[in-house]
Write an enzyme that holds these catalytic residues in place. Structure first.
Site, PDB file in Angstrom:
ATOM      1  N   ASP A   1      -1.827   6.479   6.255  1.00  0.00           N
ATOM      2  CA  ASP A   1      -2.867   5.612   5.706  1.00  0.00           C
ATOM      3  C   ASP A   1      -3.132   4.631   6.775  1.00  0.00           C
ATOM      4  OD1 ASP A   1      -4.381   3.588   4.679  1.00  0.00           O
ATOM      5  OD2 ASP A   1      -3.060   3.382   2.928  1.00  0.00           O
TER       6      ASP A   1
ATOM      7  N   TRP B   1       0.776  -1.334   0.035  1.00  0.00           N
ATOM      8  CA  TRP B   1      -0.140   0.088   0.020  1.00  0.00           C
ATOM      9  C   TRP B   1       0.945   1.216   0.061  1.00  0.00           C
ATOM     10  CZ3 TRP B   1      -4.332  -0.730  -2.376  1.00  0.00           C
ATOM     11  CH2 TRP B   1      -5.015  -1.662  -1.825  1.00  0.00           C
TER      12      TRP B   1
ATOM     13  N   LYS C   1     -12.249  -2.115   6.757  1.00  0.00           N
ATOM     14  CA  LYS C   1     -11.464  -2.968   7.410  1.00  0.00           C
ATOM     15  C   LYS C   1     -11.791  -2.941   8.978  1.00  0.00           C
ATOM     16  CE  LYS C   1      -8.952  -3.266   3.465  1.00  0.00           C
ATOM     17  NZ  LYS C   1      -8.040  -2.437   2.942  1.00  0.00           N
TER      18      LYS C   1
HETATM   19  C1  LIG Z   1      -7.313  -1.774   1.722  1.00  0.00           C
HETATM   20  C2  LIG Z   1      -6.408  -0.734   1.884  1.00  0.00           C
HETATM   21  C3  LIG Z   1      -6.477   0.214   0.950  1.00  0.00           C
HETATM   22  C4  LIG Z   1      -7.375   0.387  -0.259  1.00  0.00           C
HETATM   23  O1  LIG Z   1      -8.322   0.724   0.244  1.00  0.00           O
HETATM   24  P1  LIG Z   1      -9.533   1.297  -0.783  1.00  0.00           P
HETATM   25  O2  LIG Z   1     -10.631   1.651   0.172  1.00  0.00           O
HETATM   26  O3  LIG Z   1     -10.039   0.221  -1.437  1.00  0.00           O
HETATM   27  O4  LIG Z   1      -9.333   2.402  -1.568  1.00  0.00           O
HETATM   28  C5  LIG Z   1      -5.383   1.192   1.041  1.00  0.00           C
HETATM   29  N1  LIG Z   1      -4.345   1.245   2.044  1.00  0.00           N
HETATM   30  C6  LIG Z   1      -4.569   0.153   3.200  1.00  0.00           C
HETATM   31  C7  LIG Z   1      -3.644   0.172   4.390  1.00  0.00           C
HETATM   32  C8  LIG Z   1      -5.786  -0.820   2.879  1.00  0.00           C
HETATM   33  O5  LIG Z   1      -5.666  -1.720   3.903  1.00  0.00           O
END
Ligand SMILES: *Cc1c(COP(=O)(O)O)cnc(C)c1O
Length: 364
Positions: A176, A102, A200
C-alpha cells in the site's frame, strides 16, 4: 487570496501549475470544444489522455513490460479486499506487516478471506518504528507479503523494501503506497502488486492506481465481484466500465509536471530537504515540539508532531491559519499536529511553517 500552503494529509495539495492548466482547459480541452468531464471515455480525445497518463507513469517509475498499470476506483480500501481475493485461495495463509493504522485496516479486511499471519507489529513501542526485518516471523507458504510503505497517520516510513523471497521461495510483495508513491525512485520489479489511492501524491480522490505483475492476473477466487478482479480491468485497459475520467486527466497532468521537474529522483532530493528542515525545527525546539517517531523511520511525507502542552493546540492552529498554513491538525486518532509535505508542497511552504513554529515557540 494571499499565498497559502496546504498541509492536508489527503485529499492534498496539487501542483499549482497543474491546477492552472486544468482551469485553462476546463471548458475546451485542446480545441475539442468539450470539458474532459463531458467526453466519452471511449472517444479519441480521452483515449489519448489515458494512454499518455499510462505512458508517463511508466516512464516516471520505469515500470517493466510485464506489469500492468490499472486506473481503478474504490480507493486503497477496495484493494484491501482485492489483494486477498486475487492473490490467495480459500484456506491460504497471507503474511502481513503491522506498522500502524493502515496496516491494521488492511489486516482486518484480509482476515475475512485468508489466514492472516501478522509477521511483526510495532504496537509495543506506540507504532513509532519498523521492527528489524530479521525478527519477522514469516510463513514459508505465504500467498504474499503485504506492507504499507508509509503510514500516513503515524508518520512511519520504510527505509527499505522487504525481501520478496523467503526460504528460497518467491513470495509476491504487495504494498500500500498510497502516501509515498512517486516520492522517490522505486524498483518495481521487486513487487507483485502496488496500489495507491490518488488523493495523496497523484491527483484527485476517486482514482486509485494499481501496478500488477502479469502472472498474478487471472487467479481471482470464484465468486469475486467482477469489479474486484484485477484481470477484468487489465483485459479492458482500465475501461471495463466508466473510469474516473477527470481524475485520470488530472493525474496525467501531475505525471507531466513530475517529468518536467526532474522526475522521482528530483522529487526525492526535494522531499529529503523539506522533511529535514521540519524534523530539525522540531528537534531544535528544546522539547517545545516533539515527534514521537524513531529517527530512522521518520516519514518524508507526513510529519506528526506534538506541542509540549496540548492546551496550546488551538492557538497554534489559529496562528497557522492566519499565516495561510492550512490543515495542520493531526488525525483524530492521534491528536497533535501533522504536516503532510507531498511532492506538490514547495520548499517555500515548509520554510514558512518552520519559521512560524520557531516564532510560536519563542512567544509561548
Ligand atoms: C489514505 C490512505 C488509505 C485510505 O485510502 P482510501 O483511498 O480512502 O481508501 C489507505 N492507506 C494509506 C497508506 C493511506 O494513506
Amino acid at each position: 487570496m494571499s499565498q497559502i500552503y496546504n498541509f492536508s494529509s489527503g485529499p492534498a495539495v496539487l501542483p499549482r501549475e497543474v491546477l492552472q492548466t486544468v482551469q485553462a482547459e476546463l471548458t475546451d480541452w485542446h480545441g475539442s470544444g468539450m470539458c474532459v468531464m463531458e467526453m466519452s471515455h471511449r472517444g479519441k480525445e480521452f483515449t489519448q489522455i489515458i494512454h499518455e497518463a499510462e505512458a508517463d507513469l511508466r516512464k516516471l517509475l520505469n515500470v517493466p513490460a510485464n506489469y500492468r498499470v490499472l486506473f481503478l476506483q474504490g480507493g486503497a480500501h477496495f484493494n484491501f479486499g482485492m489483494v486477498p481475493l486475487n492473490l490467495s485461495k480459500e484456506g491460504d495463509t497471507a503474511d502481513y506487516v503491522d506498522t500502524g493504522h493502515w496496516s491494521r485496516i488492511a489486516i482486518k479486511e484480509a482476515r475475512r478471506y485468508a489466514n492472516v499471519n501478522v509477521v511483526t507489529s510495532n504496537e509495543d513501542r506506540g507504532s513509532t518504528y519498523v521492527p528489524d526485518e530479521a525478527s519477522w516471523k514469516r510463513s514459508a507458504n505465504a500467498a504474499y507479503l503485504h506492507y504499507c510503505s508509509n503510514e500516513t497517520i503515524g508518520g512511519v516510513e520504510f527505509p527499505f523494501v522487504p525481501a520478496s523471497t523467503f526460504e528460497g521461495k518467491d513470495i509476491p510483495l504487495v504494498c500500500d503506497m498510497s502516501s509515498n508513491i512517486l516520492s522517490r525512485p522505486l524498483d518495481i520489479a521487486k513487487f507483485g502488486v502496488i496500489y495507491a489511492g490518488a488523493q495523496k501524491n497523484i491527483g484527485p480522490s476517486g482514482l486509485t492506481l494499481a501496478i500488477v505483475r502479469e502472472d498474478l492476473l487471472g487467479h481471482a477466487r470464484p465468486g469475486t465481484p467482477t469489479m474486484l478482479d484485477y484481470q477484468v480491468h487489465a483485459a479492458a485497459d482500465s475501461l471495463y466500465n466508466t473510469p474516473p475520467t477527470f481524475g485520470i486527466y488530472v493525474a496525467g497532468l501531475v505525471f507531466k509536471w513530475l517529468l518536467a521537474n526532474g522526475g522521482v529522483a528530483a522529487m526525492e532530493a526535494r522531499n529529503i530537504e523539506k522533511a529535514a528542515l521540519l524534523y530539525e525545527t522540531i528537534s531544535a525546539s528544546n522539547d517545545f515540539y516533539r515527534c514521537p517517531v524513531e529517527k530512522a523511520f521518520r516519514s518524508r511525507m507526513n510529519v506528526p508532531f506534538f506541542l509540549h502542552d496540548d492546551a496550546l493546540n488551538e492557538a497554534f492552529l489559529e496562528g497557522a491559519q492566519a499565516r495561510g498554513l492550512l490543515q495542520l491538525k493531526g488525525h483524530r486518532a492521534v491528536g497533535g499536529m501533522r504536516a503532510s509535505i507531498y511532492n506538490a508542497m514547495p520548499f517555500e511552504g515548509v520554510k514558512t511553517l518552520a519559521e512560524y513554529m520557531r516564532e510560536f515557540a519563542r512567544s509561548h
